[in-house]
Scaffold this motif. Structure first.
Motif, PDB file in Angstrom:
ATOM      1  N   TYR A  36      36.229   7.335  25.990  1.00 12.55           N
ATOM      2  CA  TYR A  36      36.613   8.328  26.974  1.00 12.55           C
ATOM      3  C   TYR A  36      35.670   8.266  28.168  1.00 12.55           C
ATOM      4  O   TYR A  36      34.472   8.007  28.023  1.00 12.55           O
ATOM      5  N   PHE A  89      32.014   7.987  26.737  1.00 10.86           N
ATOM      6  CA  PHE A  89      31.797   8.371  25.346  1.00 10.86           C
ATOM      7  C   PHE A  89      32.580   7.443  24.423  1.00 10.86           C
ATOM      8  O   PHE A  89      33.777   7.228  24.631  1.00 10.86           O
ATOM      9  N   LEU A  93      36.868   7.401  14.115  1.00  7.44           N
ATOM     10  CA  LEU A  93      37.692   8.259  13.269  1.00  7.44           C
ATOM     11  C   LEU A  93      38.212   7.460  12.085  1.00  7.44           C
ATOM     12  O   LEU A  93      38.631   6.314  12.231  1.00  7.44           O
ATOM     13  N   LEU A 101      37.486  13.401  14.932  1.00  4.10           N
ATOM     14  CA  LEU A 101      36.977  12.348  15.803  1.00  4.10           C
ATOM     15  C   LEU A 101      35.513  12.661  16.108  1.00  4.10           C
ATOM     16  O   LEU A 101      35.210  13.737  16.622  1.00  4.10           O
ATOM     17  N   THR A 102      34.615  11.730  15.790  1.00  2.00           N
ATOM     18  CA  THR A 102      33.186  11.931  16.023  1.00  2.00           C
ATOM     19  C   THR A 102      32.766  11.132  17.242  1.00  2.00           C
ATOM     20  O   THR A 102      33.001   9.922  17.307  1.00  2.00           O
ATOM     21  N   PHE A 103      32.127  11.807  18.212  1.00  2.00           N
ATOM     22  CA  PHE A 103      31.725  11.175  19.469  1.00  2.00           C
ATOM     23  C   PHE A 103      30.260  10.747  19.442  1.00  2.00           C
ATOM     24  O   PHE A 103      29.415  11.359  18.779  1.00  2.00           O
ATOM     25  N   GLY A 104      29.978   9.693  20.205  1.00  2.00           N
ATOM     26  CA  GLY A 104      28.602   9.326  20.489  1.00  2.00           C
ATOM     27  C   GLY A 104      28.027  10.255  21.539  1.00  2.00           C
ATOM     28  O   GLY A 104      28.737  11.091  22.105  1.00  2.00           O
ATOM     29  N   GLY A 105      26.733  10.093  21.846  1.00  2.00           N
ATOM     30  CA  GLY A 105      26.046  10.994  22.743  1.00  2.00           C
ATOM     31  C   GLY A 105      26.338  10.777  24.222  1.00  2.00           C
ATOM     32  O   GLY A 105      25.941  11.582  25.060  1.00  2.00           O
ATOM     33  N   GLY A 106      27.032   9.684  24.555  1.00  2.00           N
ATOM     34  CA  GLY A 106      27.418   9.449  25.935  1.00  2.00           C
ATOM     35  C   GLY A 106      26.472   8.512  26.679  1.00  2.00           C
ATOM     36  O   GLY A 106      25.275   8.437  26.370  1.00  2.00           O
TER      37      GLY A 106
ATOM     38  N   TYR B  35      35.861  21.635  21.073  1.00  2.00           N
ATOM     39  CA  TYR B  35      34.604  20.908  21.118  1.00  2.00           C
ATOM     40  C   TYR B  35      33.618  21.686  21.986  1.00  2.00           C
ATOM     41  O   TYR B  35      34.007  22.393  22.896  1.00  2.00           O
ATOM     42  N   GLY B  40      23.255  15.182  26.390  1.00  2.00           N
ATOM     43  CA  GLY B  40      22.713  14.184  25.477  1.00  2.00           C
ATOM     44  C   GLY B  40      23.285  14.218  24.070  1.00  2.00           C
ATOM     45  O   GLY B  40      22.907  13.393  23.231  1.00  2.00           O
ATOM     46  N   MET B  41      24.202  15.152  23.814  1.00  2.00           N
ATOM     47  CA  MET B  41      24.726  15.272  22.439  1.00  2.00           C
ATOM     48  C   MET B  41      26.215  15.009  22.363  1.00  2.00           C
ATOM     49  O   MET B  41      26.836  15.237  21.332  1.00  2.00           O
ATOM     50  N   GLY B  42      26.779  14.544  23.421  1.00  2.00           N
ATOM     51  CA  GLY B  42      28.189  14.215  23.387  1.00  2.00           C
ATOM     52  C   GLY B  42      29.061  15.439  23.166  1.00  2.00           C
ATOM     53  O   GLY B  42      28.702  16.561  23.529  1.00  2.00           O
TER      54      GLY B  42
END
Lengths: 113, 115
Positions: A36, A89, A93, A101-106, B35, B40-42
């Motif tokens: 994303y 991001f 999943l 859905l688990t996201f990374g920290g960006g 959400y 920093g934590m998405g």
């Protein structure tokens, strides 16, 4: 549960250069990996995704690669342009285990003109 | 075509106050999500609703409750706000087809500050 790590947290490139963002995930059963893009002050929007039955997918200047053995996947942007500047991001999943859905920290990508 | 609409866009609360974030989608999606986004934590999933009539906890559900009012609407309630709940909240929806979760469509976000 799933854990997604994303690197780097910030990335600065010159216009025209390539940019690569990398993610690792922990759940070997994960089978769907979207990316994303979130422009400043805007909502996240899907730019590309890949499922576990393929190793690479391209859409014009962006591509995603997946290595299921190593549990990592990457976003590649070629010929970067100023409008590529945004936060990106990655996410993972396991479609067989529901909708989480688990996201990374960006990664904040800055493309310098 | 409005997509996903969430209200309010901005809210300031005092510790201990309660409030409800409203979300509605007009795409006839079966799944909806809340959400929170912190630097920093998405994006961390608070709660989700796979279909009308069901809700499930995500990664960070403590301090929140949700209601899937109907297929269109999914609200998030903070019963007793705490400074740790200062964040930007995003509602999203998707159409799950069989075993495949589709693209998430996000609302514009709600910026909440708890003093």
């Amino acid at each position: 549960g799933e854990n997604v790590e994303q690197h780097p947290s910030t990335l600065s490139v010159q216009e025209g250069d390539s940019a690569v963002i990398k993610c690792t995930y922990s759940d070997s059963a994960s089978n769907y990996f979207p990316w994303y893009k979130q422009e400043l002050g805007k909502r996240p929007q899907l730019i590309i995704d890949i499922r576990s039955n393929v190793g690479e997918k391209k859409d014009q200047r962006i591509a995603v690669t997946l290595n299921k053995t190593a549990k990592h996947f990457s976003l590649h942007i070629t010929e970067t342009q100023p409008e590529d500047s945004a936060v990106y991001f990655c996410a993972a999943l396991n479609n067989n285990a529901g909708n989480m859905l688990t996201f990374g920290g960006g990664t904040r990508l800055m493309v310098k003109p | 075509n409005a997509g996903v609409t969430q209200t309010p866009k901005f809210q300031v609360l005092k510790t201990g106050q309660s409030m409800t974030l409203q979300c509605a989608q007009d795409m006839n999606h079966n799944s909806m999500y809340w959400y929170r986004q912190d630097p920093g934590m998405g994006l961390r999933l608070i709660y989700y609703s796979a279909s009308e009539g069901t809700t499930d906890k995500g990664e960070v559900p403590n301090g929140y409750n949700v209601s899937r009012l109907n297929k269109r609407e999914f609200s998030l309630r903070l019963e007793s706000a705490a400074p740790s709940q200062t964040s930007v909240y995003f509602c999203a929806s998707s159409q799950r087809e069989g075993m495949n979760t589709g693209e998430l469509f996000f609302g514009e976000g709600s910026r909440l500050t708890v003093l």
